[in-house]
Design a protein around this motif. Sequence first.
Motif, PDB file in Angstrom:
ATOM      1  N   PHE A 169       0.846  -1.192   0.000  1.00  0.00           N
ATOM      2  CA  PHE A 169       0.000   0.000   0.000  1.00  0.00           C
ATOM      3  C   PHE A 169       0.885   1.247   0.000  1.00  0.00           C
ATOM      4  N   GLN A 170       0.708   2.080  -1.017  1.00  0.00           N
ATOM      5  CA  GLN A 170       1.506   3.290  -1.159  1.00  0.00           C
ATOM      6  C   GLN A 170       0.670   4.521  -0.797  1.00  0.00           C
ATOM      7  N   ASN A 171       1.326   5.492  -0.155  1.00  0.00           N
ATOM      8  CA  ASN A 171       0.694   6.781   0.169  1.00  0.00           C
ATOM      9  C   ASN A 171      -0.620   6.616   0.937  1.00  0.00           C
ATOM     10  N   ILE A 172      -0.683   5.587   1.757  1.00  0.00           N
ATOM     11  CA  ILE A 172      -1.907   5.352   2.523  1.00  0.00           C
ATOM     12  C   ILE A 172      -2.028   6.321   3.690  1.00  0.00           C
ATOM     13  N   GLY A 173      -0.899   6.953   4.049  1.00  0.00           N
ATOM     14  CA  GLY A 173      -0.912   7.855   5.199  1.00  0.00           C
ATOM     15  C   GLY A 173      -1.859   9.023   5.024  1.00  0.00           C
ATOM     16  N   VAL A 174      -1.968   9.547   3.794  1.00  0.00           N
ATOM     17  CA  VAL A 174      -2.860  10.679   3.541  1.00  0.00           C
ATOM     18  C   VAL A 174      -4.308  10.279   3.775  1.00  0.00           C
ATOM     19  N   VAL A 175      -4.674   9.114   3.250  1.00  0.00           N
ATOM     20  CA  VAL A 175      -6.049   8.631   3.415  1.00  0.00           C
ATOM     21  C   VAL A 175      -6.361   8.391   4.891  1.00  0.00           C
ATOM     22  N   VAL A 176      -5.432   7.736   5.583  1.00  0.00           N
ATOM     23  CA  VAL A 176      -5.638   7.457   7.005  1.00  0.00           C
ATOM     24  C   VAL A 176      -5.779   8.749   7.795  1.00  0.00           C
ATOM     25  N   GLY A 177      -4.961   9.747   7.466  1.00  0.00           N
ATOM     26  CA  GLY A 177      -5.028  11.024   8.172  1.00  0.00           C
ATOM     27  C   GLY A 177      -6.337  11.756   7.943  1.00  0.00           C
ATOM     28  N   VAL A 178      -6.799  11.798   6.690  1.00  0.00           N
ATOM     29  CA  VAL A 178      -8.042  12.505   6.365  1.00  0.00           C
ATOM     30  C   VAL A 178      -9.244  11.824   7.018  1.00  0.00           C
ATOM     31  N   VAL A 179      -9.299  10.505   6.889  1.00  0.00           N
ATOM     32  CA  VAL A 179     -10.421   9.773   7.487  1.00  0.00           C
ATOM     33  C   VAL A 179     -10.383   9.884   9.011  1.00  0.00           C
ATOM     34  N   GLY A 180      -9.182   9.844   9.582  1.00  0.00           N
ATOM     35  CA  GLY A 180      -9.062   9.995  11.029  1.00  0.00           C
ATOM     36  C   GLY A 180      -9.558  11.347  11.505  1.00  0.00           C
ATOM     37  N   PHE A 181      -9.270  12.399  10.734  1.00  0.00           N
ATOM     38  CA  PHE A 181      -9.745  13.740  11.088  1.00  0.00           C
ATOM     39  C   PHE A 181     -11.273  13.804  11.014  1.00  0.00           C
ATOM     40  N   ALA A 182     -11.844  13.216   9.959  1.00  0.00           N
ATOM     41  CA  ALA A 182     -13.305  13.198   9.826  1.00  0.00           C
ATOM     42  C   ALA A 182     -13.946  12.401  10.958  1.00  0.00           C
ATOM     43  N   LEU A 183     -13.297  11.307  11.340  1.00  0.00           N
ATOM     44  CA  LEU A 183     -13.813  10.487  12.435  1.00  0.00           C
ATOM     45  C   LEU A 183     -13.788  11.256  13.754  1.00  0.00           C
ATOM     46  N   ALA A 184     -12.731  12.045  13.954  1.00  0.00           N
ATOM     47  CA  ALA A 184     -12.645  12.865  15.166  1.00  0.00           C
ATOM     48  C   ALA A 184     -13.788  13.876  15.221  1.00  0.00           C
ATOM     49  N   ILE A 185     -14.150  14.436  14.062  1.00  0.00           N
ATOM     50  CA  ILE A 185     -15.268  15.383  14.011  1.00  0.00           C
ATOM     51  C   ILE A 185     -16.578  14.688  14.369  1.00  0.00           C
ATOM     52  N   LEU A 186     -16.778  13.487  13.829  1.00  0.00           N
ATOM     53  CA  LEU A 186     -18.003  12.740  14.127  1.00  0.00           C
ATOM     54  C   LEU A 186     -18.111  12.425  15.620  1.00  0.00           C
ATOM     55  N   LEU A 187     -17.011  11.951  16.202  1.00  0.00           N
ATOM     56  CA  LEU A 187     -17.018  11.640  17.630  1.00  0.00           C
ATOM     57  C   LEU A 187     -17.207  12.900  18.467  1.00  0.00           C
ATOM     58  N   GLY A 188     -16.538  13.989  18.055  1.00  0.00           N
ATOM     59  CA  GLY A 188     -16.660  15.242  18.794  1.00  0.00           C
ATOM     60  C   GLY A 188     -18.068  15.805  18.757  1.00  0.00           C
ATOM     61  N   THR A 189     -18.733  15.662  17.616  1.00  0.00           N
ATOM     62  CA  THR A 189     -20.109  16.152  17.496  1.00  0.00           C
ATOM     63  C   THR A 189     -21.039  15.414  18.445  1.00  0.00           C
ATOM     64  N   LYS A 190     -20.895  14.096  18.484  1.00  0.00           N
ATOM     65  CA  LYS A 190     -21.741  13.319  19.393  1.00  0.00           C
ATOM     66  C   LYS A 190     -21.396  13.617  20.845  1.00  0.00           C
ATOM     67  N   LEU A 191     -20.108  13.773  21.140  1.00  0.00           N
ATOM     68  CA  LEU A 191     -19.694  14.081  22.507  1.00  0.00           C
ATOM     69  C   LEU A 191     -20.291  15.401  22.973  1.00  0.00           C
ATOM     70  N   ARG A 192     -20.247  16.404  22.108  1.00  0.00           N
ATOM     71  CA  ARG A 192     -20.800  17.708  22.474  1.00  0.00           C
ATOM     72  C   ARG A 192     -22.306  17.613  22.730  1.00  0.00           C
ATOM     73  N   ALA A 193     -22.997  16.828  21.902  1.00  0.00           N
ATOM     74  CA  ALA A 193     -24.449  16.700  22.050  1.00  0.00           C
ATOM     75  C   ALA A 193     -24.820  15.981  23.348  1.00  0.00           C
ATOM     76  N   VAL A 194     -24.143  14.873  23.637  1.00  0.00           N
ATOM     77  CA  VAL A 194     -24.510  14.107  24.832  1.00  0.00           C
ATOM     78  C   VAL A 194     -24.080  14.833  26.105  1.00  0.00           C
ATOM     79  N   HIS A 195     -22.956  15.556  26.044  1.00  0.00           N
ATOM     80  CA  HIS A 195     -22.530  16.318  27.222  1.00  0.00           C
ATOM     81  C   HIS A 195     -23.518  17.441  27.515  1.00  0.00           C
ATOM     82  N   SER A 196     -23.991  18.104  26.456  1.00  0.00           N
ATOM     83  CA  SER A 196     -24.989  19.156  26.637  1.00  0.00           C
ATOM     84  C   SER A 196     -26.275  18.588  27.223  1.00  0.00           C
ATOM     85  N   ARG A 197     -26.622  17.392  26.798  1.00  0.00           N
ATOM     86  CA  ARG A 197     -27.838  16.751  27.306  1.00  0.00           C
ATOM     87  C   ARG A 197     -27.729  16.470  28.799  1.00  0.00           C
TER      88      ARG A 197
END
Length: 393
Positions: A169-197
Amino acid sequence: MMGVKLRSLINSLDNPVSNFDKFVVWLFLILTYLTVTSLVAEEVFPDFYYKNNEYFNGVEYLTLFVFSVEFIVRLFFSENKIKYITSFYGIIDLLSVLPSLFGILGTGSINGLWLRIFKVFRLVRLLKFVKLGNTVGGFIGKLIPFFAATIAFKGLVVVLESRYWWPDFQNIGVVVGVVGFALAILLGTKLRAVHSRISTIEAAVCRIVGALRDMQNQSNIRDDFLEWSRQLEKALKSPKEMMDDMAMNMRKKTDALEERLEKLEVGSGTTAGFHKDVVYLLHQATSETPSAYDKFLRYVIISYTIVVILAVPGMVGFISSVLMVYILGGMYFLIDDMDNPLDYGEGSFIDVRLDALEFYNRSGSGVINQISSIETGCRGTVSGYGLEQPEVI
């Protein structure tokens, strides 16, 4: 007598209860993990492996002995021996010991390429320990099945990575980094919602208790207030599957209580704000993250972990995979637990503080002249009822 003890031991392996049962299961788990370590060391660090070959062989002989004894005992005490041998885990148990035994009897060695390949079947044994998570309990208990599956899968991948046909697998680091950032946003969004609740539920409880104290001084139905508040506490602490019915029942009780207050000409502003907060509290208590969002988040985490297992090679990939399960899996379970803030079961990590309501109910008549913020869980009094705004602490 010995047969009864052995049969009991086998049952304990499947459903560990006592500390000794758990010790035996952990022993099997550790031996299986050592098999993974041996495979990884042999493939990734061959010089180190052959330099310390006698130690690795010692672990292999011990593992082979323990697994062989387990297989023989299970087979001997199985009510349907054919069914056990042909079952999924029966085949795995057999393939975990048979190749190594043939190697010792045939060549006197437990090494060799074909033996290493068959050792991979031992990794599937890790799936037998998924029940251990329920036995251990707590945060680590929830992650144990996923650790087992990840280590088994990655161990197999490490063995296959040395084959010429395995893709690079070549240049997989870019894909892993981008998807990881998007995943962090998804988790952060849910965390903010449940903490507010959680915060809004605690604030609503404080306002409701403040309103109860204010209204009971204006009417002669203090016992009714206390009975209603105790029913509210019971509803909020009810199991999740009963929450909707309990919430509906509390709405009816609240309507009936407000009708009585109106007949007693208790301030309409106070009762209106009180009713609004009760409705809001019950709505928050029964709401949860949309299932579509939760499923998507779960699938993204699983897919992301699989990509890391397949694409990041060697020991770095092995360590990364384990850390991925610990961090992403841990975050997911913690946030998911926060999404059930009124779950007060043993398996719950984070829940809503109901100190104010509990203290009000324990106070008997509910009349306490001085209540500290520590005792109630709130500071101040109630906004909207001619009182001060509470703060959750």
